[in-house]
Design an enzyme around this catalytic site. Structure first.
Site, PDB file in Angstrom:
ATOM      1  N   GLY A  14       0.781  -1.236   0.000  1.00  0.00           N
ATOM      2  CA  GLY A  14       0.000   0.000   0.000  1.00  0.00           C
ATOM      3  C   GLY A  14       0.811   1.283   0.000  1.00  0.00           C
ATOM      4  O   GLY A  14       0.334   2.326   0.463  1.00  0.00           O
ATOM      5  N   MET A  87      -5.051  -6.947  -6.750  1.00  0.00           N
ATOM      6  CA  MET A  87      -4.721  -8.081  -7.617  1.00  0.00           C
ATOM      7  C   MET A  87      -5.914  -8.860  -8.150  1.00  0.00           C
ATOM      8  O   MET A  87      -5.730  -9.830  -8.879  1.00  0.00           O
ATOM      9  CB  MET A  87      -3.777  -9.037  -6.865  1.00  0.00           C
ATOM     10  CG  MET A  87      -2.483  -8.366  -6.428  1.00  0.00           C
ATOM     11  SD  MET A  87      -1.664  -7.545  -7.817  1.00  0.00           S
ATOM     12  CE  MET A  87      -0.476  -6.507  -6.978  1.00  0.00           C
ATOM     13  N   LEU A  89      -9.631  -9.179 -10.313  1.00  0.00           N
ATOM     14  CA  LEU A  89     -10.452  -8.563 -11.348  1.00  0.00           C
ATOM     15  C   LEU A  89     -11.676  -7.916 -10.683  1.00  0.00           C
ATOM     16  O   LEU A  89     -12.270  -8.519  -9.783  1.00  0.00           O
ATOM     17  CB  LEU A  89     -10.899  -9.664 -12.321  1.00  0.00           C
ATOM     18  CG  LEU A  89     -11.273  -9.286 -13.739  1.00  0.00           C
ATOM     19  CD1 LEU A  89     -10.129  -8.570 -14.453  1.00  0.00           C
ATOM     20  CD2 LEU A  89     -11.643 -10.559 -14.516  1.00  0.00           C
ATOM     21  N   ASN A 104      -6.669   2.236 -12.676  1.00  0.00           N
ATOM     22  CA  ASN A 104      -5.625   1.320 -12.198  1.00  0.00           C
ATOM     23  C   ASN A 104      -4.270   1.858 -12.620  1.00  0.00           C
ATOM     24  O   ASN A 104      -4.157   2.621 -13.585  1.00  0.00           O
ATOM     25  CB  ASN A 104      -5.838  -0.067 -12.818  1.00  0.00           C
ATOM     26  CG  ASN A 104      -4.829  -1.086 -12.321  1.00  0.00           C
ATOM     27  OD1 ASN A 104      -4.484  -1.114 -11.130  1.00  0.00           O
ATOM     28  ND2 ASN A 104      -4.317  -1.922 -13.218  1.00  0.00           N
ATOM     29  N   HIS A 106      -0.478   0.254 -13.649  1.00  0.00           N
ATOM     30  CA  HIS A 106       0.249  -0.978 -13.965  1.00  0.00           C
ATOM     31  C   HIS A 106       1.731  -0.639 -14.070  1.00  0.00           C
ATOM     32  O   HIS A 106       2.087   0.361 -14.705  1.00  0.00           O
ATOM     33  CB  HIS A 106      -0.273  -1.571 -15.276  1.00  0.00           C
ATOM     34  CG  HIS A 106       0.299  -2.916 -15.555  1.00  0.00           C
ATOM     35  ND1 HIS A 106      -0.115  -4.052 -14.877  1.00  0.00           N
ATOM     36  CD2 HIS A 106       1.293  -3.318 -16.392  1.00  0.00           C
ATOM     37  CE1 HIS A 106       0.582  -5.086 -15.303  1.00  0.00           C
ATOM     38  NE2 HIS A 106       1.443  -4.669 -16.214  1.00  0.00           N
TER      39      HIS A 106
HETATM   40  C1  GAR Z   1       2.620  -1.180  -7.756  1.00  0.00           C
HETATM   41  O1  GAR Z   1       3.882  -1.141  -8.377  1.00  0.00           O
HETATM   42  C2  GAR Z   1       1.537  -1.326  -8.811  1.00  0.00           C
HETATM   43  O2  GAR Z   1       1.863  -0.733 -10.035  1.00  0.00           O
HETATM   44  C3  GAR Z   1       1.464  -2.819  -8.958  1.00  0.00           C
HETATM   45  O3  GAR Z   1       1.578  -3.316  -7.652  1.00  0.00           O
HETATM   46  C4  GAR Z   1       2.452  -2.454  -6.930  1.00  0.00           C
HETATM   47  C5  GAR Z   1       1.822  -2.193  -5.575  1.00  0.00           C
HETATM   48  O4  GAR Z   1       2.737  -1.570  -4.725  1.00  0.00           O
HETATM   49  N1  GAR Z   1       0.235  -3.226  -9.582  1.00  0.00           N
HETATM   50  C6  GAR Z   1       0.150  -4.265 -10.395  1.00  0.00           C
HETATM   51  O5  GAR Z   1       1.103  -4.993 -10.652  1.00  0.00           O
HETATM   52  C7  GAR Z   1      -1.225  -4.492 -11.011  1.00  0.00           C
HETATM   53  N2  GAR Z   1      -1.176  -5.457 -12.048  1.00  0.00           N
HETATM   54  P1  GAR Z   1       2.239  -0.867  -3.391  1.00  0.00           P
HETATM   55  O6  GAR Z   1       1.368  -1.866  -2.632  1.00  0.00           O
HETATM   56  O7  GAR Z   1       3.498  -0.560  -2.649  1.00  0.00           O
HETATM   57  O8  GAR Z   1       1.476   0.367  -3.773  1.00  0.00           O
END
Ligand code: GAR
Length: 193
Positions: A14, A87, A89, A104, A106
């Site tokens: 987060g 994570m 859908l 979102n 990515h």
């Molecule tokens: C982030 O880098 C985000 O882009 C990625 O998860 C990470 C969460 O980090 N999202 C995906 O891969 C979605 N397919 P965080 O929990 O430290 O914000």
């Protein structure tokens, strides 16, 4: 402008969610109304608690087979949904209820390196193994397929010759923090689409 209330969905650490808490603290027309997670262990829940933001944890069953999450969003008067390391859908009832108001991020330059199972370090490893010179971030609208909604914003960064997934992830996270809250602010303000 009327007040807008964001719900942040996060499954893990987060850090992006926390950037939103910080960026929109005392914002004139955008507030954070709730943090939702599928994962009761998500550190994102603690980060939300520290900011006094209401949290909601849901099970797979209630998310996909009931309107409980949608009802919660309505009770909290949420106007927009931001996925930040979420994570799962998003089910049709929420996509429909928040049409064009779900976003979102990515951690790669879509349409490459997206789709089911492509998240976090798995994405960075694939980018490095394919010898890409650049990676980056993509902010996009969410539809009923993984990573296929309309692209709103992309920014790239170099992939260095000695990068590991962890070192690339640090560079990507910096890009995410620098752009994600600001881009969402501009979308909500109608400055970009
Ligand atoms: C982030 O880098 C985000 O882009 C990625 O998860 C990470 C969460 O980090 N999202 C995906 O891969 C979605 N397919 P965080 O929990 O430290 O914000």
């Amino acid at each position: 402008m009327a007040e807008n209330k964001l719900a942040i969905f996060a499954s893990g650490s987060g850090t992006n969610a926390e950037e939103f808490f910080r960026y929109f603290n005392h914002h004139p027309f955008i507030k954070i109304g709730a943090l939702l997670s599928n994962n009761p262990e998500a550190f994102a829940l603690k980060r939300a608690d520290n900011y006094g933001i209401p949290v909601n944890v849901f099970s797979k069953n209630s998310f996909y087979k009931s309107d409980e999450t949608l009802k919660y969003l309505r009770i909290k008067e949420i106007s927009h949904i931001v996925l930040a390391g979420f994570m799962w859908l998003v089910p049709e009832n929420i996509i429909y209820g928040y049409k064009n108001r779900i976003y979102n991020i990515h951690p790669a330059l879509l349409p490459k390196y997206g789709g089911k199972g492509m998240y976090g370090d798995i994405v960075h490893r694939a980018v490095i193994e394919n010898g890409e010179s650049y990676s980056g971030i993509t902010i996009h609208y969410v539809n009923n397929k993984f990573d296929e909604g309309k692209i709103i914003f992309q920014e790239k960064c170099p992939v260095l010759h000695d990068d590991k997934p962890e070192s690339l992830a640090v560079r990507i996270h910096q890009l995410e923090y620098a752009h994600y809250p600001r881009v969402i602010e501009e979308v909500i303000s109608g400055k970009i689409q």
